[in-house]
Design a protein around this motif. Sequence first.
Motif, mmCIF file in Angstrom:
data_model
loop_
_atom_site.group_PDB
_atom_site.id
_atom_site.type_symbol
_atom_site.label_atom_id
_atom_site.label_comp_id
_atom_site.label_asym_id
_atom_site.label_seq_id
_atom_site.Cartn_x
_atom_site.Cartn_y
_atom_site.Cartn_z
ATOM 1 N N LEU A 1 -7.037 6.491 2.748
ATOM 2 C CA LEU A 1 -7.876 5.371 3.444
ATOM 3 C C LEU A 1 -7.849 5.927 4.859
ATOM 4 N N ILE B 1 0.923 -1.358 0.287
ATOM 5 C CA ILE B 1 -0.136 -0.065 0.090
ATOM 6 C C ILE B 1 0.828 1.449 -0.180
ATOM 7 N N SER C 1 -2.191 5.980 -0.505
ATOM 8 C CA SER C 1 -3.290 5.293 -0.229
ATOM 9 C C SER C 1 -3.571 5.216 1.239
#
Length: 137
Positions: free
Chosen positions: A68, A60, A64
Motif C-alpha cells: 500500500l 493490516i 499489505s
Amino acid sequence: MWFVFALLSAVFAALTSILAKVGIEGVNSNLATAIRTCVVVVMSWGMVFLTNAQKGLGQISNKSWLFLILSGLATGASWLCYYHALQIGQASKVVPVDKLSVVITLVLAFAFLHEQFTWKSAVGCVLIGAGTLLMVL
C-alpha cells in the motif's frame, strides 16, 4: 456492480483532468498536486470514519502495509508527472498518453500477477496503443 463503479471512476477521472487543467493555470504543478492530495486525504479518511472502517487498521499485515505504501508512492509520482504534463501540454494529448496505463497495467498483471492474457487483451492493447498514437500525432 463493479462495472458501475468502474464507469463512475472513468467519469470522475475525466472530470479530474478538465478541472485540473483549468485549476493549474498560473499555479506551480507540484503545488497543485499537493493541494489535490490534501483534498483526497481528507475525503478518504472521511469515508473511513463514515463507514467505521478505522477498526481494521490493526489487522493490516506487514506485506499489505508495504505494498500500500509502494502504491501510494507510485500514485504520488504519477500525479506529479501528470499535473506537470497537463500544465505544459494540451489535455486532449496528455490524457490519452496517461491512459496508456491501461496497456501497461495489463502487461504487468500478466507478468507479475499471472493473470490471463487473452487474444482479446492483446488486440485491446494494440488498439489502445494505436488510438493513443492517432490522438497525439
